[in-house]
Scaffold this motif. Structure first.
Motif, short mmCIF file in Angstrom:
data_model
loop_
_atom_site.label_atom_id
_atom_site.label_comp_id
_atom_site.label_asym_id
_atom_site.label_seq_id
_atom_site.Cartn_x
_atom_site.Cartn_y
_atom_site.Cartn_z
N THR B 368 0.82 -1.21 0.00
CA THR B 368 0.00 0.00 0.00
C THR B 368 0.86 1.26 0.00
N GLY B 369 2.17 1.09 0.12
CA GLY B 369 3.07 2.24 -0.03
C GLY B 369 3.14 3.18 1.15
N ASP B 370 2.39 2.92 2.23
CA ASP B 370 2.42 3.83 3.38
C ASP B 370 3.31 3.28 4.50
N VAL B 371 3.35 4.00 5.63
CA VAL B 371 4.17 3.55 6.76
C VAL B 371 3.70 2.16 7.20
N ASN B 372 2.38 1.97 7.18
CA ASN B 372 1.80 0.68 7.55
C ASN B 372 2.40 -0.45 6.71
N ALA B 373 2.52 -0.20 5.40
CA ALA B 373 3.09 -1.23 4.51
C ALA B 373 4.54 -1.50 4.86
#
Lengths: 243, 485
Positions: B368-373
């Motif tokens: 997903t490209g975010d910090v979570n990913a």
């Protein structure tokens, strides 16, 4: 919430109870034990190894172990209390032994003990450090080593600091920032050099992009050898210095 | 262009020297990913420019070159056609003074920080936040300048080079394993493996299976340790202190295991040209497996606790997002690219014989490209490294009696170019070495994954709150020293 509590209970106590008498596994390469004799000094990548008499300069040594593998007169023991207030004392010969070294390498000054004995706040400056010493200095504050219990902490602003800890061989590009930071620390202040790079330039000593003039201008209070410096080496060095 | 494989050498004279026009056209028509684009001083003050491109699908490397005579000081840039070249062309210009014309942003890479005029936005509501080179924590130096509208970041400019220690020059005067280990102190194993492989290729040495496997296990231990530490750092940055403590303590277990293997928590001294210095004995392997089993349990428990917490998720999700298109365009590599859906992993793209022999396969990841990913990908990679380590350890028991060290003459092959790509925990570490007619090193080029990825961080923080910057930064955890050399 329950899961968090479970994790907490499962972790138990992680801190090393007695930092001063802690030990590191035998494989650790620390204080050199030297027998007088022959050894090919050209094998040393940083020029820490000298002959006649056989000696190792812990201020240059990366504790890579090349000499102990090549030469039977040298053994790097797991002694980790390596810090000294005197640059010359870092040079170890066959006459040095660990116990005497740990007792005499750090000169205790009353003024330092009185001023910083209960609380020492440090500003770390990485002047081209490779992130090895930086990671170990961060580890000093983790739940295992928990340096904060002794009142020793790293702070964000030099204005809040009692001294600076320098890592890395001091690159030309950090000259301005390093001096600025030092000048921003209020007096009285101390300077600690952490790691072979900071103390002598280490493996980078022949690089043309360094500028080590800072060290000629300002006095250094404590030398902490290592590559990188082990958290126990760092914490014990500071504790011996301020207590 | 000449086609070669990873961990091989070629004679420099075989590398074509094209006219700059043909050189450009060929690079643009091939459209592969640049992994090397660097100059080398040549006779009569001329400069030979090499381009090394990676065809990741086929596992091939393409190499070609062009030459600029002393009075040719410019060429039409490649960045406009293939944006991923932007940082490579800036570096080439800085090192050799040949200007890539119409380059969109020819700012310094490692020197002259004080002479550079930062990009500025003007307007009543725009303000600047300048940070560094000395940061708040115990980290390496670099300067960040944010253009903000209130709390929102419009644009972040990153200025590096404070760590510049002249490594590429030192590599020519006094190359050593110890120097290779100190290029980037958090990727000791990756860097020293790449350097040792280069030297072994140039010395025509093949090291034993046992030594290869020990290096491979150490590389995965390094990945595991740093990823766990980074999970802790991310937890710390969102003030989830429980996570910071638990991951900190579990990381200690992994690096202390490394110390038991080789005397250094980061694996210094383990690898040498010709093999390894320390053995992974059966007793130590069994002890390590027990420790890792506990580590993985702790990590699993903590990660799952964190991911179930809505306050954690609200900080990680949709923070510092970089899209797959942008990641590809900017030329991101390694973990940061994988978290954005760009499947680059040189362990699988340029595999050694062990990947098929040990049946290690690429794992799918919902990017997903975010910090979570980047958080979740680290967790997945920890698990994958653990399963790889188990397989490698089992294999090590099978090749017990092999030599750890294979000796060779110190003479390097003459007029050669050798290349070695190693997937460190951050991404591909690329080392390229050239020798002259006397068998001395004449050029040593290093590319850290951070060299590609710093710009990705700048893109990721756009339109995020400035207070989320530390979190975004930690989720990338890029190297200053690897970039600055």
């Amino acid at each position: 919430m329950l899961d968090t509590l479970k994790s907490r209970i499962f972790q138990g106590k992680q801190y090393i109870k007695d930092i001063r008498n802690a030990s590191i596994k035998e494989e650790f390469r620390g204080f050199p034990v030297i027998k007088e004799g022959e050894c090919d000094s050209s094998i040393c990548p940083t020029g820490a190894l000298k002959t006649n008499p056989l000696s190792i300069d812990m201020g240059k040594c990366t504790f890579c172990g090349v000499c102990e593998r090549a030469c039977e007169n040298i053994k790097l023991s797991n002694g980790f209390k390596l810090s000294s207030t005197d640059r010359n004392k870092l040079i170890i010969t066959s006459e040095s032994d660990y116990e005497t070294y740990t007792k005499s390498a750090i000169e205790i000054k009353e003024s330092i003990v009185k001023t910083f004995g209960h609380s020492l706040k440090l500003r770390q400056v990485s002047a081209a450090g490779c992130n090895g010493c930086e990671m170990e200095l961060n580890a000093c504050s983790n739940v295992n080593f928990d340096m904060g219990r002794f009142g020793i902490d790293f702070v964000a602003s030099p204005r809040h600091a009692d001294g600076i800890v320098i890592t890395g061989p001091l690159s030309e590009n950090m000259t301005f920032a390093l001096e600025n930071c030092y000048n921003a620390v209020p007096n009285p202040k101390i300077v600690i050099l952490c790691g072979a790079c900071a103390i002598s330039g280490g493996i980078f000593q022949n690089s043309e992009t360094l500028n080590r003039e800072f060290l000629e201008k300002y006095p250094v209070d404590l030398y902490i050898p290592g590559c990188p410096v082990h958290p126990l080496t760092f914490i014990n060095g500071i504790l011996s210095y301020i207590h | 262009m000449l086609k070669i494989k990873n961990n091989t050498k070629i004679n420099i004279n075989e590398i074509p020297i094209l006219q700059i026009k043909d050189f450009r056209e060929e690079i643009i028509s091939l459209n592969f990913r640049p992994i090397g684009f660097f100059g080398k001083s040549s006779e009569n003050d001329s400069v030979r420019l090499f381009a090394v491109l990676a065809d990741d699908k086929a596992g091939d490397i393409y190499i070609s070159s062009t030459k600029f005579s002393a009075d040719e000081k410019s060429y039409e840039c490649l960045t406009k056609e293939i944006p991923a070249f932007h940082i490579f062309e800036r570096e080439f210009y800085e090192q050799f003074g040949v200007e890539p014309l119409n380059h969109p942003w020819l700012k310094p890479v490692r020197i002259n920080q004080d002479k550079y005029e930062f990009f500025e936005m003007t307007g009543e509501e725009v303000h600047q936040v300048a940070v560094g080179p000395i940061h708040a924590g115990v980290i390496e130096p670099g300067h960040f300048r944010f253009m903000c509208n209130g709390e929102t970041v419009y644009h972040l400019e990153i200025m590096l080079g404070y760590q510049h220690r002249g490594i590429e020059e030192l590599m020519l005067i006094s190359p050593s394993n110890q120097l290779a280990e100190s290029i980037c102190g958090d990727s000791v194993i990756a860097y020293n493996t790449a350097y040792s492989q280069i030297m072994e290729i140039l010395q025509d040495v093949t090291i034993s299976d046992r030594a290869q496997l020990i290096r491979k296990a150490a590389l995965e231990m390094e990945r595991m340790a740093i990823h766990i530490g980074d999970l802790g750092a991310i937890a710390g940055d969102i003030a989830y202190l429980m996570g910071a403590s638990v991951f900190g303590a579990t990381r200690t277990l992994v690096i202390n295991t490394m110390l038991e293997f080789c005397g250094s928590r980061f694996g210094r001294g383990l690898i040498c040209t010709g093999g390894v210095n320390y053995d992974f004995t059966e007793e130590k392997l069994n002890q390590a497996l027990k420790t890792f089993e506990k580590v993985i349990k702790d990590v699993e428990r903590m990660v799952n606790t964190m991911l179930k917490s809505s306050t954690v998720m609200s900080r990680l999700e949709k923070t510092g997002t970089i899209s797959m298109e942008r990641a590809k365009e900017a030329g991101l590599v390694g973990m940061a690219a994988r978290a954005a859906g760009v499947e680059l992993d040189s362990r699988f793209d340029f595999p050694d014989k062990w990947m098929s022999e040990l049946k290690i396969e690429k794992k799918k990841f919902k990017a997903t490209g975010d910090v979570n990913a980047r958080f979740k990908l680290r967790y997945k990679e920890i698990l994958q490294s653990y399963s790889m380590i188990k397989k490698i350890f089992a294999k090590l028991q099978e090749c017990k009696n092999q030599d750890l060290f294979t000796s060779a003459s110190n003479n390097l092959s003459q007029n050669s170019l050798a290349i070695s790509i190693v997937e460190g925990w951050r991404g591909e570490v690329v080392h390229i070495a050239m020798t002259d007619g006397n068998g001395n090193l004449s050029r040593y080029k290093i590319k850290d994954p951070s060299f590609n990825n710093w710009y990705g961080l700048a893109l990721a923080v756009r339109n995020n709150g400035v207070s989320d910057f530390p979190l975004c930064n930690k989720s990338f955890n890029l190297s200053y020293s690897g970039n600055d050399l």
